[in-house]
Write an enzyme that holds these catalytic residues in place. Structure first.
Site, PDB file in Angstrom:
ATOM      1  N   ASP A  97       0.784  -1.249   0.000  1.00  0.00           N
ATOM      2  CA  ASP A  97       0.000   0.000   0.000  1.00  0.00           C
ATOM      3  C   ASP A  97       0.812   1.295   0.000  1.00  0.00           C
ATOM      4  O   ASP A  97       0.443   2.262   0.681  1.00  0.00           O
ATOM      5  CB  ASP A  97      -0.962   0.019   1.194  1.00  0.00           C
ATOM      6  CG  ASP A  97      -1.936  -1.144   1.185  1.00  0.00           C
ATOM      7  OD1 ASP A  97      -1.901  -1.954   0.247  1.00  0.00           O
ATOM      8  OD2 ASP A  97      -2.737  -1.254   2.134  1.00  0.00           O
ATOM      9  N   GLN A 111       8.220 -14.179  21.285  1.00  0.00           N
ATOM     10  CA  GLN A 111       7.937 -15.601  21.490  1.00  0.00           C
ATOM     11  C   GLN A 111       8.555 -16.462  20.379  1.00  0.00           C
ATOM     12  O   GLN A 111       7.913 -17.362  19.838  1.00  0.00           O
ATOM     13  CB  GLN A 111       6.426 -15.846  21.564  1.00  0.00           C
ATOM     14  CG  GLN A 111       5.733 -15.011  22.643  1.00  0.00           C
ATOM     15  CD  GLN A 111       4.243 -15.240  22.664  1.00  0.00           C
ATOM     16  OE1 GLN A 111       3.776 -16.274  23.105  1.00  0.00           O
ATOM     17  NE2 GLN A 111       3.506 -14.260  22.159  1.00  0.00           N
ATOM     18  N   VAL A 130       3.205   0.217   4.214  1.00  0.00           N
ATOM     19  CA  VAL A 130       2.477   0.900   5.284  1.00  0.00           C
ATOM     20  C   VAL A 130       1.064   0.334   5.451  1.00  0.00           C
ATOM     21  O   VAL A 130       0.509  -0.222   4.512  1.00  0.00           O
ATOM     22  CB  VAL A 130       2.388   2.412   4.981  1.00  0.00           C
ATOM     23  CG1 VAL A 130       3.768   3.018   4.948  1.00  0.00           C
ATOM     24  CG2 VAL A 130       1.659   2.721   3.669  1.00  0.00           C
ATOM     25  N   THR A 131       0.496   0.561   6.618  1.00  0.00           N
ATOM     26  CA  THR A 131       1.170   0.971   7.833  1.00  0.00           C
ATOM     27  C   THR A 131       1.553  -0.271   8.622  1.00  0.00           C
ATOM     28  O   THR A 131       0.886  -1.298   8.510  1.00  0.00           O
ATOM     29  CB  THR A 131       0.276   1.877   8.729  1.00  0.00           C
ATOM     30  OG1 THR A 131      -0.908   1.156   9.104  1.00  0.00           O
ATOM     31  CG2 THR A 131      -0.127   3.128   8.005  1.00  0.00           C
ATOM     32  N   LYS A 191      -6.648  -4.845  -3.110  1.00  0.00           N
ATOM     33  CA  LYS A 191      -7.249  -5.536  -1.959  1.00  0.00           C
ATOM     34  C   LYS A 191      -8.279  -4.638  -1.263  1.00  0.00           C
ATOM     35  O   LYS A 191      -7.999  -3.477  -0.973  1.00  0.00           O
ATOM     36  CB  LYS A 191      -6.169  -5.977  -0.977  1.00  0.00           C
ATOM     37  CG  LYS A 191      -5.353  -4.849  -0.360  1.00  0.00           C
ATOM     38  CD  LYS A 191      -4.300  -5.425   0.569  1.00  0.00           C
ATOM     39  CE  LYS A 191      -3.533  -4.381   1.326  1.00  0.00           C
ATOM     40  NZ  LYS A 191      -4.277  -3.544   2.243  1.00  0.00           N
ATOM     41  N   GLU A 246      -4.610  -0.863  -1.403  1.00  0.00           N
ATOM     42  CA  GLU A 246      -5.912  -0.931  -0.738  1.00  0.00           C
ATOM     43  C   GLU A 246      -6.873  -0.082  -1.556  1.00  0.00           C
ATOM     44  O   GLU A 246      -6.661   1.111  -1.731  1.00  0.00           O
ATOM     45  CB  GLU A 246      -5.824  -0.395   0.701  1.00  0.00           C
ATOM     46  CG  GLU A 246      -7.155  -0.493   1.436  1.00  0.00           C
ATOM     47  CD  GLU A 246      -7.059  -0.167   2.929  1.00  0.00           C
ATOM     48  OE1 GLU A 246      -5.939  -0.111   3.474  1.00  0.00           O
ATOM     49  OE2 GLU A 246      -8.129   0.023   3.535  1.00  0.00           O
ATOM     50  N   CYS A 293      -2.081  -2.651   7.786  1.00  0.00           N
ATOM     51  CA  CYS A 293      -2.072  -3.567   6.625  1.00  0.00           C
ATOM     52  C   CYS A 293      -0.845  -4.473   6.584  1.00  0.00           C
ATOM     53  O   CYS A 293      -0.941  -5.615   6.130  1.00  0.00           O
ATOM     54  CB  CYS A 293      -2.216  -2.768   5.341  1.00  0.00           C
ATOM     55  SG  CYS A 293      -3.862  -2.034   5.212  1.00  0.00           S
ATOM     56  N   LYS A 318      -7.673  -4.997   4.882  1.00  0.00           N
ATOM     57  CA  LYS A 318      -6.355  -4.629   5.397  1.00  0.00           C
ATOM     58  C   LYS A 318      -5.346  -5.734   5.047  1.00  0.00           C
ATOM     59  O   LYS A 318      -4.203  -5.444   4.706  1.00  0.00           O
ATOM     60  CB  LYS A 318      -6.417  -4.402   6.917  1.00  0.00           C
ATOM     61  CG  LYS A 318      -7.425  -3.335   7.348  1.00  0.00           C
ATOM     62  CD  LYS A 318      -7.160  -1.998   6.683  1.00  0.00           C
ATOM     63  CE  LYS A 318      -8.131  -0.924   7.176  1.00  0.00           C
ATOM     64  NZ  LYS A 318      -8.088   0.287   6.313  1.00  0.00           N
TER      65      LYS A 318
HETATM   66  C1  C5J Z   1      -3.032   0.527   5.558  1.00  0.00           C
HETATM   67  C2  C5J Z   1      -4.735   1.762   6.690  1.00  0.00           C
HETATM   68  N1  C5J Z   1      -2.531   0.326   4.351  1.00  0.00           N
HETATM   69  N2  C5J Z   1      -3.928   2.097   7.705  1.00  0.00           N
HETATM   70  N3  C5J Z   1      -4.262   1.079   5.626  1.00  0.00           N
HETATM   71  O1  C5J Z   1      -2.394   0.259   6.571  1.00  0.00           O
HETATM   72  O2  C5J Z   1      -5.891   2.071   6.722  1.00  0.00           O
END
Ligand code: C5J
Length: 220
Positions: free
Chosen positions: A24, A202, A157-158, A129, A72, A162, A132
């Site tokens: 994204d 972990q 990101v972020t 997509k 996205e 996502c 997320k």
């Molecule tokens: C992504 C969002 N790409 N933060 N989207 O992380 O809405």
């Protein structure tokens, strides 16, 4: 076998079965006037990682390894956008609204495009997509299976939304996941730190975390 320096321990590289996923890196998340900004975020944090994402992409291209980009976005008729997502967060611009870069997060609109510096080249896979996670309602799983991919390096990101969601989806599907630390970012520094801690905790419960330099050196 080549091992890439990583945390919580070395990543055992399968050089013929690894791909890069760039999540994204779109104008809507990185530029003023886009969706990220409409939620009140400081988008300059996102543009700062462009050089590191670019280096990573170029490292994969030079090594002849697959690069997969995700975006996205939603259909123009919003049929893949649940009202719960459209109304969430009370943004000044909702998904589908007309903004300064066209309709927000709608496929084909200017703001939805991947940043010019990181644009896909011919032959690279681009996954649109609606969620997320990049596996939900997309052909990503089939594409990876057809190509015999078993390991994924993640950037974009972020970090905590996502990127982490997609890493968790991939981890549950049996992929070994490695996050490139400087090539991912959040609007909230503390969320990036926390997401990285959660991923590698972990004994790499979701995956490994490594530096862009070490990953490029490992695949070269
Ligand atoms: C992504 C969002 N790409 N933060 N989207 O992380 O809405």
């Amino acid at each position: 076998m080549v091992e890439i320096k990583a945390e919580p321990f070395s990543f055992p590289l399968k050089r013929d079965a690894i791909a890069l996923v760039v999540i994204d890196m779109q104008r809507d998340f990185a530029e003023p006037g886009g969706f990220g900004a409409s939620l009140g975020n400081d988008v300059s944090r996102i543009t700062k990682i462009i050089p590191d994402v670019k280096r990573l992409i170029e490292g994969f291209r030079s090594a002849g390894l697959p690069v997969i980009h995700t975006m996205e976005c939603h259909r123009p008729d919003l049929s893949d956008l649940p009202p719960a997502k459209r109304n969430r967060g009370n943004p000044t611009l909702k998904i589908g609204d007309e903004g300064p870069m066209g309709r927000v997060l709608i496929a084909g609109e200017p703001g939805t495009q991947i940043l010019a510096e990181l644009a896909p080249v011919d032959g690279e896979i681009v996954i649109e997509k609606p969620g997320k996670g990049a596996f939900y309602a997309t052909p990503l799983g089939d594409i990876l299976r057809e190509r015999g991919i078993e390991q994924l390096v993640f950037s974009g990101v972020t970090t905590e939304v996502c990127v982490q969601t997609t890493m968790r989806e991939a981890n549950d599907r049996g992929y070994e996941c490695l996050l490139a630390e400087e090539a991912t970012e959040s609007y909230f520094p503390e969320f990036k730190t926390a997401a990285i801690s959660m991923i590698k905790a972990q004994g790499a419960i979701v995956g490994w975390v490594g530096s862009v330099d070490d990953i490029i050196e490992g695949i070269a």
